[in-house]
Scaffold this active site. Structure first.
Site, PDB file in Angstrom:
ATOM      1  N   SER A  15       0.833  -1.210   0.000  1.00  0.00           N
ATOM      2  CA  SER A  15       0.000   0.000   0.000  1.00  0.00           C
ATOM      3  C   SER A  15       0.866   1.258   0.000  1.00  0.00           C
ATOM      4  O   SER A  15       0.670   2.165  -0.816  1.00  0.00           O
ATOM      5  CB  SER A  15      -0.877   0.025   1.255  1.00  0.00           C
ATOM      6  OG  SER A  15      -1.592  -1.173   1.383  1.00  0.00           O
ATOM      7  N   CYS A  43      -2.292  -5.829   1.785  1.00  0.00           N
ATOM      8  CA  CYS A  43      -3.698  -5.436   1.655  1.00  0.00           C
ATOM      9  C   CYS A  43      -4.359  -6.136   0.465  1.00  0.00           C
ATOM     10  O   CYS A  43      -5.428  -6.728   0.593  1.00  0.00           O
ATOM     11  CB  CYS A  43      -3.786  -3.917   1.506  1.00  0.00           C
ATOM     12  SG  CYS A  43      -5.445  -3.304   1.343  1.00  0.00           S
ATOM     13  N   CYS A  48      -6.759  -6.749   3.500  1.00  0.00           N
ATOM     14  CA  CYS A  48      -8.060  -6.105   3.353  1.00  0.00           C
ATOM     15  C   CYS A  48      -8.925  -6.671   2.223  1.00  0.00           C
ATOM     16  O   CYS A  48     -10.112  -6.941   2.422  1.00  0.00           O
ATOM     17  CB  CYS A  48      -7.911  -4.607   3.075  1.00  0.00           C
ATOM     18  SG  CYS A  48      -6.346  -3.867   3.527  1.00  0.00           S
ATOM     19  N   LYS A  51      -9.880 -10.478   2.422  1.00  0.00           N
ATOM     20  CA  LYS A  51     -10.661 -10.569   3.660  1.00  0.00           C
ATOM     21  C   LYS A  51     -12.082 -10.063   3.433  1.00  0.00           C
ATOM     22  O   LYS A  51     -13.053 -10.712   3.776  1.00  0.00           O
ATOM     23  CB  LYS A  51      -9.932  -9.742   4.736  1.00  0.00           C
ATOM     24  CG  LYS A  51     -10.462  -9.782   6.117  1.00  0.00           C
ATOM     25  CD  LYS A  51     -11.401  -8.677   6.494  1.00  0.00           C
ATOM     26  CE  LYS A  51     -10.980  -7.274   6.281  1.00  0.00           C
ATOM     27  NZ  LYS A  51     -10.156  -6.679   7.301  1.00  0.00           N
ATOM     28  N   TYR A 177      -8.348  -7.603  15.843  1.00  0.00           N
ATOM     29  CA  TYR A 177      -9.418  -7.511  14.842  1.00  0.00           C
ATOM     30  C   TYR A 177      -9.299  -8.579  13.771  1.00  0.00           C
ATOM     31  O   TYR A 177     -10.304  -9.081  13.260  1.00  0.00           O
ATOM     32  CB  TYR A 177      -9.495  -6.094  14.256  1.00  0.00           C
ATOM     33  CG  TYR A 177      -8.513  -5.784  13.140  1.00  0.00           C
ATOM     34  CD1 TYR A 177      -8.874  -5.958  11.806  1.00  0.00           C
ATOM     35  CD2 TYR A 177      -7.233  -5.311  13.407  1.00  0.00           C
ATOM     36  CE1 TYR A 177      -7.981  -5.665  10.777  1.00  0.00           C
ATOM     37  CE2 TYR A 177      -6.344  -5.012  12.388  1.00  0.00           C
ATOM     38  CZ  TYR A 177      -6.723  -5.201  11.078  1.00  0.00           C
ATOM     39  OH  TYR A 177      -5.839  -4.916  10.062  1.00  0.00           O
ATOM     40  N   GLU A 181     -12.265 -11.113  12.832  1.00  0.00           N
ATOM     41  CA  GLU A 181     -12.836 -11.130  11.481  1.00  0.00           C
ATOM     42  C   GLU A 181     -12.831 -12.539  10.891  1.00  0.00           C
ATOM     43  O   GLU A 181     -13.811 -12.974  10.284  1.00  0.00           O
ATOM     44  CB  GLU A 181     -12.041 -10.178  10.581  1.00  0.00           C
ATOM     45  CG  GLU A 181     -12.297  -8.725  10.940  1.00  0.00           C
ATOM     46  CD  GLU A 181     -11.512  -7.730  10.098  1.00  0.00           C
ATOM     47  OE1 GLU A 181     -11.942  -6.583  10.000  1.00  0.00           O
ATOM     48  OE2 GLU A 181     -10.451  -8.113   9.544  1.00  0.00           O
ATOM     49  N   HIS A 435     -34.673   8.757   7.820  1.00  0.00           N
ATOM     50  CA  HIS A 435     -35.560   7.757   8.405  1.00  0.00           C
ATOM     51  C   HIS A 435     -36.105   6.833   7.338  1.00  0.00           C
ATOM     52  O   HIS A 435     -36.462   7.305   6.265  1.00  0.00           O
ATOM     53  CB  HIS A 435     -36.717   8.487   9.107  1.00  0.00           C
ATOM     54  CG  HIS A 435     -37.598   7.564   9.866  1.00  0.00           C
ATOM     55  ND1 HIS A 435     -37.197   6.938  11.031  1.00  0.00           N
ATOM     56  CD2 HIS A 435     -38.862   7.109   9.600  1.00  0.00           C
ATOM     57  CE1 HIS A 435     -38.178   6.176  11.468  1.00  0.00           C
ATOM     58  NE2 HIS A 435     -39.193   6.260  10.615  1.00  0.00           N
ATOM     59  N   GLU A 440     -29.539   7.121  11.935  1.00  0.00           N
ATOM     60  CA  GLU A 440     -30.244   8.298  12.467  1.00  0.00           C
ATOM     61  C   GLU A 440     -30.188   8.324  13.995  1.00  0.00           C
ATOM     62  O   GLU A 440     -30.346   9.373  14.621  1.00  0.00           O
ATOM     63  CB  GLU A 440     -31.695   8.363  11.970  1.00  0.00           C
ATOM     64  CG  GLU A 440     -32.592   7.294  12.525  1.00  0.00           C
ATOM     65  CD  GLU A 440     -34.051   7.426  12.046  1.00  0.00           C
ATOM     66  OE1 GLU A 440     -34.576   8.541  12.047  1.00  0.00           O
ATOM     67  OE2 GLU A 440     -34.642   6.389  11.677  1.00  0.00           O
TER      68      GLU A 440
HETATM   69  P1  FAD Z   1       2.571  -4.086   2.878  1.00  0.00           P
HETATM   70  O1  FAD Z   1       1.283  -3.843   2.214  1.00  0.00           O
HETATM   71  O2  FAD Z   1       2.691  -5.273   3.767  1.00  0.00           O
HETATM   72  O3  FAD Z   1       3.656  -4.174   1.729  1.00  0.00           O
HETATM   73  C1  FAD Z   1       4.973  -4.547   1.949  1.00  0.00           C
HETATM   74  C2  FAD Z   1       5.532  -5.184   0.691  1.00  0.00           C
HETATM   75  O4  FAD Z   1       6.940  -5.261   0.787  1.00  0.00           O
HETATM   76  C3  FAD Z   1       5.037  -6.627   0.496  1.00  0.00           C
HETATM   77  O5  FAD Z   1       4.476  -6.762  -0.794  1.00  0.00           O
HETATM   78  C4  FAD Z   1       6.308  -7.468   0.663  1.00  0.00           C
HETATM   79  O6  FAD Z   1       6.307  -8.633  -0.167  1.00  0.00           O
HETATM   80  C5  FAD Z   1       7.386  -6.483   0.214  1.00  0.00           C
HETATM   81  N1  FAD Z   1       8.720  -6.743   0.740  1.00  0.00           N
HETATM   82  C6  FAD Z   1       9.068  -6.987   2.032  1.00  0.00           C
HETATM   83  N2  FAD Z   1      10.404  -7.089   2.135  1.00  0.00           N
HETATM   84  C7  FAD Z   1      10.917  -6.900   0.885  1.00  0.00           C
HETATM   85  C8  FAD Z   1      12.232  -6.874   0.346  1.00  0.00           C
HETATM   86  N3  FAD Z   1      13.316  -7.025   1.117  1.00  0.00           N
HETATM   87  N4  FAD Z   1      12.391  -6.676  -0.993  1.00  0.00           N
HETATM   88  C9  FAD Z   1      11.295  -6.509  -1.793  1.00  0.00           C
HETATM   89  N5  FAD Z   1      10.036  -6.507  -1.331  1.00  0.00           N
HETATM   90  C10 FAD Z   1       9.855  -6.695  -0.008  1.00  0.00           C
HETATM   91  N6  FAD Z   1      -5.895  -2.517   6.727  1.00  0.00           N
HETATM   92  C11 FAD Z   1      -7.004  -1.766   6.520  1.00  0.00           C
HETATM   93  O7  FAD Z   1      -6.880  -0.548   6.414  1.00  0.00           O
HETATM   94  N7  FAD Z   1      -8.242  -2.331   6.428  1.00  0.00           N
HETATM   95  C12 FAD Z   1      -8.423  -3.665   6.535  1.00  0.00           C
HETATM   96  O8  FAD Z   1      -9.549  -4.141   6.447  1.00  0.00           O
HETATM   97  C13 FAD Z   1      -7.284  -4.484   6.746  1.00  0.00           C
HETATM   98  N8  FAD Z   1      -7.411  -5.821   6.835  1.00  0.00           N
HETATM   99  C14 FAD Z   1      -6.313  -6.593   7.014  1.00  0.00           C
HETATM  100  C15 FAD Z   1      -6.481  -7.960   7.102  1.00  0.00           C
HETATM  101  C16 FAD Z   1      -5.388  -8.778   7.295  1.00  0.00           C
HETATM  102  C17 FAD Z   1      -5.586 -10.262   7.391  1.00  0.00           C
HETATM  103  C18 FAD Z   1      -4.086  -8.206   7.389  1.00  0.00           C
HETATM  104  C19 FAD Z   1      -2.885  -9.085   7.587  1.00  0.00           C
HETATM  105  C20 FAD Z   1      -3.903  -6.838   7.289  1.00  0.00           C
HETATM  106  C21 FAD Z   1      -5.020  -6.018   7.109  1.00  0.00           C
HETATM  107  N9  FAD Z   1      -4.901  -4.636   7.024  1.00  0.00           N
HETATM  108  C22 FAD Z   1      -6.015  -3.862   6.836  1.00  0.00           C
HETATM  109  C23 FAD Z   1      -3.599  -3.970   7.199  1.00  0.00           C
HETATM  110  C24 FAD Z   1      -2.997  -3.547   5.864  1.00  0.00           C
HETATM  111  O9  FAD Z   1      -2.938  -4.656   5.001  1.00  0.00           O
HETATM  112  C25 FAD Z   1      -1.622  -2.971   6.093  1.00  0.00           C
HETATM  113  O10 FAD Z   1      -1.710  -1.924   7.030  1.00  0.00           O
HETATM  114  C26 FAD Z   1      -1.001  -2.404   4.816  1.00  0.00           C
HETATM  115  O11 FAD Z   1      -0.910  -3.394   3.832  1.00  0.00           O
HETATM  116  C27 FAD Z   1       0.385  -1.827   5.122  1.00  0.00           C
HETATM  117  O12 FAD Z   1       0.990  -1.387   3.952  1.00  0.00           O
HETATM  118  P2  FAD Z   1       2.583  -1.335   3.828  1.00  0.00           P
HETATM  119  O13 FAD Z   1       2.871  -0.647   2.535  1.00  0.00           O
HETATM  120  O14 FAD Z   1       3.179  -0.804   5.049  1.00  0.00           O
HETATM  121  O15 FAD Z   1       3.054  -2.865   3.758  1.00  0.00           O
END
Ligand code: FAD
Length: 452
Positions: A15, A43, A48, A51, A177, A181, A435, A440
């Site tokens: 993300s 995500c 997200c 899920k 959470y 879920e 309503h 509401e």
């Molecule tokens: P990430 O999205 O985890 O991305 C990190 C990326 O880095 C990954 O693709 C990984 O493969 C890559 N990576 C790691 N190390 C290396 C490396 N050395 N070299 C190259 N690539 C690498 N958030 C919400 O807002 N709403 C929700 O409903 C929600 N539901 C969730 C449900 C579950 C089951 C989980 C586990 C999480 C959920 N989240 C939700 C949280 C959300 O997914 C994270 O907050 C978000 O993805 C964080 O983004 P990020 O960019 O920090 O990391």
């Protein structure tokens, strides 16, 4: 700008990373982004998105039952796990391709492979090294299973979406959470779900009334909720996985899902080569502009801890990219971040819990409502919605809003704007309701349930 290969090298296309790469590139920065697993990160692939798709799937069973009171045929359709799982895979592959295309469209170079920091201006992916003016670590988090006898037999949220066989009996360990879920999802799909949590009540950090209401409502849906208990050991038996619990009881399950926490994803990242420091929680320490202790290396999103939500990672990347490559804009405002738990029914929350509000504001007024949603007057379902407003007595400002009920996530997203805008209870009171809706109720709660 420089003789380096790139102005910005982003590690991790989740993300935060994807958004930072795209925005930085849109300001003219030469950007590379490395990803070793899946485009879109947690995500899109194991968070997200899948899920929420599974939450939708899990709600149909209940809808078919509820429909009977409204005159629909009572025959119960069957659920096929493989169809859901494979349709989910197709959708995620579509999203993976869109993310790759978006990055290419933004003129960011996508480098497939695991990135390792060599020094403050160099990143290696496989054999190749790339120089960069700035490095952004956006590697997210990774589920963590504590070690105990048989812990290798447990799975995490990373695997649960793609199980080959549907788990007829599922044990979920954890009280956050994500655990809640998944309990709702698999219970709704037809598993016999037992959820174990070592503390006295799950959903720590949420408002106490919401936690208690959630425990009651979730237990009514059929989830076997057990608090103050943990797993001692897991062994493989003739009839499935055998669990021994700390209270002396035993359980047999087809799968054991551990959702007990996530750790920052730092393995093999090469942080020892540079001056990046970690916090006491093992997350990367950054200042308010996402700068680590190593000038030129930045970090954001889950790898830095914080709220661990996709919209937070997105907001942080926008602020980072603007500040480093565009016009410095606003910093991320972490106050009043709304959030939802997609259990059944949903929880939506924004602002302070009662406990936090009392500590911060001293005297508060509380408004509460519990009612049966109109739909269930005819469906016959024994489900109750709960709503709560927390008001700072001195300023009349609504400082906390919590709900468990159908579509709470959708409702609270809108309410969050009012809370951020500083809306007072008087303003809530003069807002005319829609309503008949459940929402509401938030503008018709007249009498305080409690006043300090
Ligand atoms: P990430 O999205 O985890 O991305 C990190 C990326 O880095 C990954 O693709 C990984 O493969 C890559 N990576 C790691 N190390 C290396 C490396 N050395 N070299 C190259 N690539 C690498 N958030 C919400 O807002 N709403 C929700 O409903 C929600 N539901 C969730 C449900 C579950 C089951 C989980 C586990 C999480 C959920 N989240 C939700 C949280 C959300 O997914 C994270 O907050 C978000 O993805 C964080 O983004 P990020 O960019 O920090 O990391």
């Amino acid at each position: 700008m420089s003789e380096k290969d790139y102005d910005l090298f982003v590690i991790g296309a989740g993300s935060g990373g994807v958004r930072a790469a795209r925005i930085a590139a849109s300001f003219g920065a030469r950007v590379a982004i490395a990803e070793d697993r899946y485009m879109g990160g947690t995500c899109v692939n194991v968070g997200c998105v899948p899920k929420k798709l599974y939450v939708y799937a899990s709600e149909f069973g209940k809808a078919f039952e509820d429909a009977q009171g409204f005159g629909w045929d009572s025959s119960k359709p069957a659920f096929d796990w493989a169809t859901l799982r494979d349709n989910k895979k197709t959708e995620i592959s579509r999203l993976n391709a869109i993310y790759r295309k978006m990055l290419k469209g933004a003129s960011a170079d996508v480098i497939d492979g695991r990135a390792r920091i060599v020094n403050a201006n160099t990143v290696a992916v496989g054999e190749r090294e790339y120089s960069a003016g700035k490095i952004l670590i956006a590697t997210g988090g990774w589920p963590h299973i504590p070690e105990f006898p048989g812990s290798e037999l447990a799975i995490t949220s990373n695997e649960v979406f793609d199980l080959e066989h549907f788990p007829e009996r599922l044990v979920i360990v954890g009280g956050g959470y994500i655990a809640v879920e998944f309990a709702g999802i698999f219970n709704g799909l037809g598993s016999r779900v037992t959820q174990l949590y070592r503390g006295p009540l799950f959903l720590r950090g949420f408002d106490a009334d919401i936690r208690a209401h959630a425990a009651r409502e979730i237990a009514k849906t059929g989830v076997d909720l057990r608090f103050e208990v943990n797993v001692e050991s897991i062994t493989r038996g003739a009839d499935g996985l055998e669990l021994e619990l700390t209270d002396g009881t035993r359980l047999t399950a087809d799968a054991v899902l551990y959702a007990t926490g996530r750790k920052p994803h730092l393995d093999g990242l090469g942080l020892e080569q540079v001056g990046v420091k970690l916090t006491e929680f093992g997350t990367i320490a950054v200042d308010e502009h996402f700068q680590t202790d190593e000038p030129g290396i930045f970090a954001l999103g889950d790898v830095t801890g914080g709220m661990e939500l996709t919209p937070v990672a997105l907001a942080e990347s926008m602020a980072f990219a603007r500040r480093q490559f565009g016009e410095a804009g606003q910093q991320v405002d972490y106050d009043f971040i709304p959030t939802a738990v997609f259990c059944q029914p949903n929880i939506g929350t924004v602002g302070f819990t009662e406990e936090q509000a009392r500590a911060k504001f001293g005297h508060i007024r509380l408004f509460k409502a519990t009612f049966r949603p109109m739909k269930h007057t005819i469906s016959g379902r024994d489900e109750h919605t709960f709503m709560k407003l927390i008001v700072d007595k001195a300023s009349d400002r609504v400082v906390g809003l919590h709900m468990m009920g159908p579509d709470a996530g959708e409702i609270v997203q809108g309410m969050a704007i009012a809370l951020r805008a500083g809306a007072t209870k008087a303003l809530f009171d003069t807002t005319i309701g829609i309503h008949p809706t459940a929402a509401e109720e938030f503008v018709t709660m007249r009498e305080p349930w409690h006043e300090d």
